[in-house]
Every structure is written in C-alpha cells, then in structure tokens.
Scaffold this motif. Sequence first.
Motif, PDB file in Angstrom:
ATOM      1  N   MET A  28       0.814  -1.218   0.000  1.00  0.00           N
ATOM      2  CA  MET A  28       0.000   0.000   0.000  1.00  0.00           C
ATOM      3  C   MET A  28       0.849   1.270   0.000  1.00  0.00           C
ATOM      4  N   GLN A  29       2.191   1.094   0.078  1.00  0.00           N
ATOM      5  CA  GLN A  29       3.121   2.221   0.144  1.00  0.00           C
ATOM      6  C   GLN A  29       2.830   3.093   1.365  1.00  0.00           C
ATOM      7  N   LEU A  30       2.633   2.427   2.497  1.00  0.00           N
ATOM      8  CA  LEU A  30       2.395   3.082   3.776  1.00  0.00           C
ATOM      9  C   LEU A  30       3.487   2.679   4.750  1.00  0.00           C
ATOM     10  N   SER A  31       3.580   3.407   5.855  1.00  0.00           N
ATOM     11  CA  SER A  31       4.486   2.996   6.918  1.00  0.00           C
ATOM     12  C   SER A  31       3.843   1.846   7.692  1.00  0.00           C
ATOM     13  N   GLN A  32       4.662   1.053   8.367  1.00  0.00           N
ATOM     14  CA  GLN A  32       4.116  -0.056   9.153  1.00  0.00           C
ATOM     15  C   GLN A  32       3.210   0.436  10.287  1.00  0.00           C
ATOM     16  N   PRO A  33       3.558   1.526  11.008  1.00  0.00           N
ATOM     17  CA  PRO A  33       2.642   2.031  12.037  1.00  0.00           C
ATOM     18  C   PRO A  33       1.279   2.426  11.467  1.00  0.00           C
ATOM     19  N   ALA A  34       1.274   3.012  10.254  1.00  0.00           N
ATOM     20  CA  ALA A  34       0.000   3.399   9.638  1.00  0.00           C
ATOM     21  C   ALA A  34      -0.844   2.168   9.328  1.00  0.00           C
ATOM     22  N   MET A  35      -0.208   1.089   8.837  1.00  0.00           N
ATOM     23  CA  MET A  35      -0.963  -0.136   8.541  1.00  0.00           C
ATOM     24  C   MET A  35      -1.423  -0.806   9.831  1.00  0.00           C
ATOM     25  N   SER A  36      -0.602  -0.766  10.871  1.00  0.00           N
ATOM     26  CA  SER A  36      -1.008  -1.325  12.169  1.00  0.00           C
ATOM     27  C   SER A  36      -2.213  -0.567  12.724  1.00  0.00           C
ATOM     28  N   ALA A  37      -2.225   0.757  12.527  1.00  0.00           N
ATOM     29  CA  ALA A  37      -3.362   1.562  12.978  1.00  0.00           C
ATOM     30  C   ALA A  37      -4.625   1.196  12.204  1.00  0.00           C
ATOM     31  N   ALA A  38      -4.473   0.948  10.884  1.00  0.00           N
ATOM     32  CA  ALA A  38      -5.617   0.542  10.068  1.00  0.00           C
ATOM     33  C   ALA A  38      -6.154  -0.808  10.535  1.00  0.00           C
ATOM     34  N   LEU A  39      -5.254  -1.727  10.876  1.00  0.00           N
ATOM     35  CA  LEU A  39      -5.681  -3.033  11.380  1.00  0.00           C
ATOM     36  C   LEU A  39      -6.458  -2.884  12.685  1.00  0.00           C
ATOM     37  N   SER A  40      -5.989  -2.006  13.563  1.00  0.00           N
ATOM     38  CA  SER A  40      -6.699  -1.771  14.828  1.00  0.00           C
ATOM     39  C   SER A  40      -8.105  -1.236  14.573  1.00  0.00           C
ATOM     40  N   ARG A  41      -8.245  -0.307  13.629  1.00  0.00           N
ATOM     41  CA  ARG A  41      -9.559   0.250  13.304  1.00  0.00           C
ATOM     42  C   ARG A  41     -10.475  -0.821  12.715  1.00  0.00           C
ATOM     43  N   LEU A  42      -9.920  -1.674  11.861  1.00  0.00           N
ATOM     44  CA  LEU A  42     -10.713  -2.751  11.261  1.00  0.00           C
ATOM     45  C   LEU A  42     -11.165  -3.756  12.320  1.00  0.00           C
ATOM     46  N   ARG A  44     -11.782  -3.120  15.427  1.00  0.00           N
ATOM     47  CA  ARG A  44     -12.888  -2.514  16.178  1.00  0.00           C
ATOM     48  C   ARG A  44     -14.162  -2.498  15.334  1.00  0.00           C
ATOM     49  N   LEU A  45     -14.018  -2.217  14.057  1.00  0.00           N
ATOM     50  CA  LEU A  45     -15.177  -2.126  13.171  1.00  0.00           C
ATOM     51  C   LEU A  45     -15.909  -3.464  13.072  1.00  0.00           C
ATOM     52  N   PHE A  46     -15.156  -4.555  12.949  1.00  0.00           N
ATOM     53  CA  PHE A  46     -15.763  -5.866  12.754  1.00  0.00           C
ATOM     54  C   PHE A  46     -15.826  -6.696  14.039  1.00  0.00           C
ATOM     55  N   ASN A  47     -15.306  -6.117  15.127  1.00  0.00           N
ATOM     56  CA  ASN A  47     -15.312  -6.834  16.403  1.00  0.00           C
ATOM     57  C   ASN A  47     -14.708  -8.233  16.258  1.00  0.00           C
ATOM     58  N   ASP A  48     -13.557  -8.268  15.590  1.00  0.00           N
ATOM     59  CA  ASP A  48     -12.872  -9.543  15.313  1.00  0.00           C
ATOM     60  C   ASP A  48     -11.388  -9.252  15.160  1.00  0.00           C
ATOM     61  N   PRO A  49     -10.510 -10.148  15.617  1.00  0.00           N
ATOM     62  CA  PRO A  49      -9.071  -9.884  15.489  1.00  0.00           C
ATOM     63  C   PRO A  49      -8.581  -9.875  14.039  1.00  0.00           C
ATOM     64  N   LEU A  50      -9.292 -10.540  13.133  1.00  0.00           N
ATOM     65  CA  LEU A  50      -8.991 -10.580  11.703  1.00  0.00           C
ATOM     66  C   LEU A  50      -7.687 -11.300  11.379  1.00  0.00           C
TER      67      LEU A  50
END
Length: 297
Positions: A28-42, A44-50
């Motif tokens: 995605m051409q993002l930093s790892q912290p930015a992708m980790s933050a996106a994973l955290s939001r996802l 919470r959104l789906f109420n699943d660790p994914l």
Amino acid sequence: MKSADLNLVTHFDALISCRNVSRAAEQMQLSQPAMSAALSRLRRLFNDPLLVREGAQWKATARALELHRTFAPILQQWQAATAPREEFSPASSKRVISIYATDYVQFTVLPKVVARVAQEAPHMQLRVFPARLQHGLSMLETNHVELIAGYYPEPAPNLRARFLFEEPTVCLMRAGHPSLERPWNLNAFLRYKHIDLAAHTRYFSERIDRALEGLGRSRQLAVTLSSYLACPHVVAASDMIATLPSSVANALARSTGTVIKEVPISLPALSVSLYWHERYQTDQGHAWLRQVIGDIF
C-alpha cells in the motif's frame, strides 16, 4: 452515526491478501505504524481480530476470510474500472515480475523465457523465488509472487492456470550399480533405497507411492531432497535410486556418471502449468509475459 472510512476496504484487502502487516504496508506504500493503525480500526469495526499470530506466521480468522470473499471481487472490479488505460509496451516496460519455481522448473523453463524477454522487453526484470516447504500456491494468494510454474493438481477457485508441457520420468542410478547386473524390473527397483524429490509439495512422489500401493508394494525412502539438480550427484555417490524428470536425468547423466532406466511401473507424465491469481488476469504486462511463456511451450 459516523460511517466507516471506505479507504479501509483497500487496507483490509492488503492485510488479508498478504497476511503480514509489513508486507501489506509495503504493497500500500504506507508505513508499518499506519498499517497497524488501520488493522486496529478494522478490528474494532468488525469486532474480530482478523489476523492472529500462530508461531512466526499470521493467520486470517474465519470471519476475515468470509469478509474478504465478499469484498475482494467488488474491489477488483473497482480497480479494473478506474485503472489508467495505458497500453503496455514490452520494449519500454520496466516492470518487475516475481516468479516462484523449483530448480527443475527454472532449469526447463527459464533459459528460453529469459532469452525471449531480454530480446523483446529488455528493461523488464524477472525475480525468481525458490520453492520452499509449506509454500506454493499460497504465495499467489498472499501476493508474495505473481506467477508460479509447477505441478499443483487442485488450485483454488480464484487462481487461473495454463498448461505448459509434460514429460516422462525415468529412474537414475550410478554407473556400476548392482541392479545393472540383473534384469531390470519392479523387484530390482524396490531392492534399493530411494531418493524422494520435491519436499515442498510431494505431489508427484505421492503418485509413485499410490501406484506402488495399488500393486501391494512400497519403496523405502532414505533421503528427501528439494533440489532436482542436486539429485543426480547424490545418486552418483550412493546405491540409491531416484525417479525424476527425463530432461534433468538426460542433461546430467554424462557429467555425473549415472545411468538412466525406464520406470518399471505405469506412471503419468509429469505435468507443468503456469498459475496466477485472478487479480492479475487483466493486467497487460502480466498477460504479455504469460503469453510469451505459453507460446514458447
């Protein structure tokens, strides 16, 4: 209620496709912290660790896979509809395409392919990854590679395949092997220990074992190798017998001092196909390389 950020759909696709936060961030051409933050939001959104860790690997949860089956086709359609309509030009393309293959497939396929690509697409780069245990078609699913050449009898529904070629297998033994002093038959074939090849899949080796089981017989395996090209050298230094593709056996028999014999049981030819993920089906550069490889074989 605030609606969810639709950009998270692309983050979700990258995370589940790659099953690795760092790899998804790179894609995605993002930093790892930015992708980790996106994973955290996802999460919470789906109420699943994914994504959950199992040892050194990330595994997608059942809920994540279910969601991905729903979202991925929609995202792919969107990307296809909005992608720039630039014509692919082999002569000027600087595309890097990753290929996963055993040393046998590299030996039989790459010389002709590389020569053709160098002539028609001189700036294109092919990056070849060696086959490894427990890898395979999953490398396409996670987008670690774009093409796989080999033998995989049951590809997933979201993978495409194109047959390339097939060839017979032969038995290989050292010059002066004791079996050469006797009639060559199934008993002679099974009297000595065997080398098992392609430890990363064993698909063809399993065919040998099933054929023997149908005759009420079995072979004794002494060594398992992941390298087809190393096999004739191991055979030359022992009394072990190997069953391997005829192209490899013929190419190395003289230099290794080995002898080729027919396989004394009925076996299907070893079949090699090209595999890719549906996401690359309409990619012009990818399609050009697939066509080149298909034309050659």
